[in-house]
Write an enzyme that holds these catalytic residues in place. Structure first.
Site, mmCIF file in Angstrom:
data_model
loop_
_atom_site.group_PDB
_atom_site.id
_atom_site.type_symbol
_atom_site.label_atom_id
_atom_site.label_comp_id
_atom_site.label_asym_id
_atom_site.label_seq_id
_atom_site.Cartn_x
_atom_site.Cartn_y
_atom_site.Cartn_z
ATOM 1 N N LEU A 96 -12.673 -0.640 46.407
ATOM 2 C CA LEU A 96 -13.089 0.328 45.397
ATOM 3 C C LEU A 96 -14.452 0.905 45.749
ATOM 4 O O LEU A 96 -15.404 0.162 45.976
ATOM 5 C CB LEU A 96 -13.150 -0.364 44.033
ATOM 6 C CG LEU A 96 -13.632 0.477 42.846
ATOM 7 C CD1 LEU A 96 -12.664 1.607 42.572
ATOM 8 C CD2 LEU A 96 -13.772 -0.411 41.609
ATOM 9 N N VAL A 97 -14.561 2.235 45.805
ATOM 10 C CA VAL A 97 -15.852 2.876 46.085
ATOM 11 C C VAL A 97 -16.316 3.758 44.933
ATOM 12 O O VAL A 97 -17.476 4.160 44.895
ATOM 13 C CB VAL A 97 -15.808 3.711 47.389
ATOM 14 C CG1 VAL A 97 -15.543 2.824 48.597
ATOM 15 C CG2 VAL A 97 -14.767 4.825 47.314
ATOM 16 N N SER A 98 -15.427 4.072 43.987
ATOM 17 C CA SER A 98 -15.847 4.867 42.839
ATOM 18 C C SER A 98 -14.890 4.613 41.685
ATOM 19 O O SER A 98 -13.705 4.331 41.893
ATOM 20 C CB SER A 98 -15.863 6.365 43.186
ATOM 21 O OG SER A 98 -16.439 7.113 42.128
ATOM 22 N N SER A 99 -15.424 4.705 40.480
ATOM 23 C CA SER A 99 -14.596 4.447 39.303
ATOM 24 C C SER A 99 -15.105 5.257 38.125
ATOM 25 O O SER A 99 -16.220 5.779 38.139
ATOM 26 C CB SER A 99 -14.610 2.958 38.953
ATOM 27 O OG SER A 99 -15.904 2.549 38.565
#
Length: 321
Positions: A96-99
């Site tokens: 995961l790199v962005s949420s």
């Protein structure tokens, strides 16, 4: 079909689901200290900012997309957008790199930012653009700047914001350096996890400015005295965010937690990593009555930044790197 051109039936679902989300956030008490945020959450359509997201399944992730040809999948996507949960929006090599953060946590952070009319705000971590839209709805486009390191993220955030009718300033750059060309700021809010407070931030703030940022699984709220000094305590709220890119902290898996560790002990272990032996941290936590987050704080003073328990100059203090 794009997420911006919903089926007629789905449009009604979106209205109903957004109203239910607003009701749930209100029941959580997230904006009790500043009910003005209710209007922003009721007005800004989250689905325009999350045209797709990923949900965990056995062996990996499933991508839910608002443009799916299957109407049941589209409805599942839409209802998920308005659930009070964080949404994984970008993956890289399975990581995961962005949420898009949990809406009730976003609401709590925005309420704790304590904005006033005319406040100029810098957001660190543009993400989908949804948080910037909420800020712009409350304060106006001209007062909001949001920054992210990844051009792909800022480009999509800018598009989402425009689709929703908002045009704050979106900058591609290293958030740890702030955005000096649009300073000074009255508020800085970070939506990514930090290991310390970047020195550039207080220097770009007005005296009395408030800085709110995730640090060590908590939220630190600092008051800026001047360009080299800021100080404040943690909120009681737990907070877990994707790391600030470019200054990523040590992986949480390397922090010596034990199965069954209390969540507040894990907070102290994370806060003092590299500064305090884990065995000493455990002894301190027990001897001091298992303190909650609100007993800890952070001080920025020139070249030094340190965390502390109960008092900045007390016996328990640890440098932040």
């Amino acid at each position: 079909m794009s997420a911006h051109a919903l089926d007629k039936d789905l449009d009604a679902v979106a209205v109903s689901a957004r109203a239910e989300l607003v009701r749930a956030i209100g029941l959580s008490g997230a904006w009790d200290t500043d009910p003005g945020w209710r209007t922003a959450f009721a007005s800004v359509p989250r689905h325009l900012f999350v045209p797709y997201y990923y949900v965990g399944v056995e062996g990996g992730y499933e991508r839910l997309w608002g443009g799916s040809p299957d109407p049941r999948t589209r409805e599942r996507w839409l209802r998920g957008v308005y659930a009070d949960v964080p949404l994984a929006t970008r993956l890289r090599d399975g990581e995961l790199v962005s949420s898009s953060s949990q809406p009730s946590l976003m609401a709590r952070m925005l309420a704790e930012l304590r904005v006033t009319d005319g406040a100029r705000v810098l957001e660190i971590g543009a993400g989908t653009g949804y948080n910037a839209a909420l800020l712009a709805h409350r304060l106006g486009d001209a007062l909001i700047t949001t920054v992210d390191l990844e051009p792909e993220i800022t480009e999509s955030a800018r598009t989402h914001l425009a689709d929703a009718g908002y045009r704050p300033t979106v900058v591609t750059g290293d958030g740890s350096r702030g955005v000096p060309e649009h300073a000074p700021y009255d508020r800085i809010i970070a939506t990514c996890a930090l290991t310390s407070i970047p020195r550039a931030w207080p220097a770009q703030c007005t005296p009395g400015a408030r800085v709110l940022a995730p640090l060590a699984t908590g939220l630190i709220a600092l008051t800026v005295r001047d360009g080299e000094h800021a100080e404040g305590a943690f909120l009681h709220t737990a907070a877990y965010f994707v790391p600030l890119r470019g200054t990523e902290p040590t992986s949480p898996t390397e922090i010596p937690h034990r199965p069954g560790d209390h969540e507040l002990l894990r907070f102290l272990l994370t806060l003092t990593q590299g500064s305090l032996d884990p065995r000493d941290a455990r002894e301190l936590w027990e001897s001091e009555g298992r303190p909650g987050r609100e007993r800890y704080g952070v001080t920025v003073a020139g070249e030094r930044t340190w965390a502390w328990l109960d008092a900045p100059e007390g016996p328990y203090a640890w440098p932040l790197r």
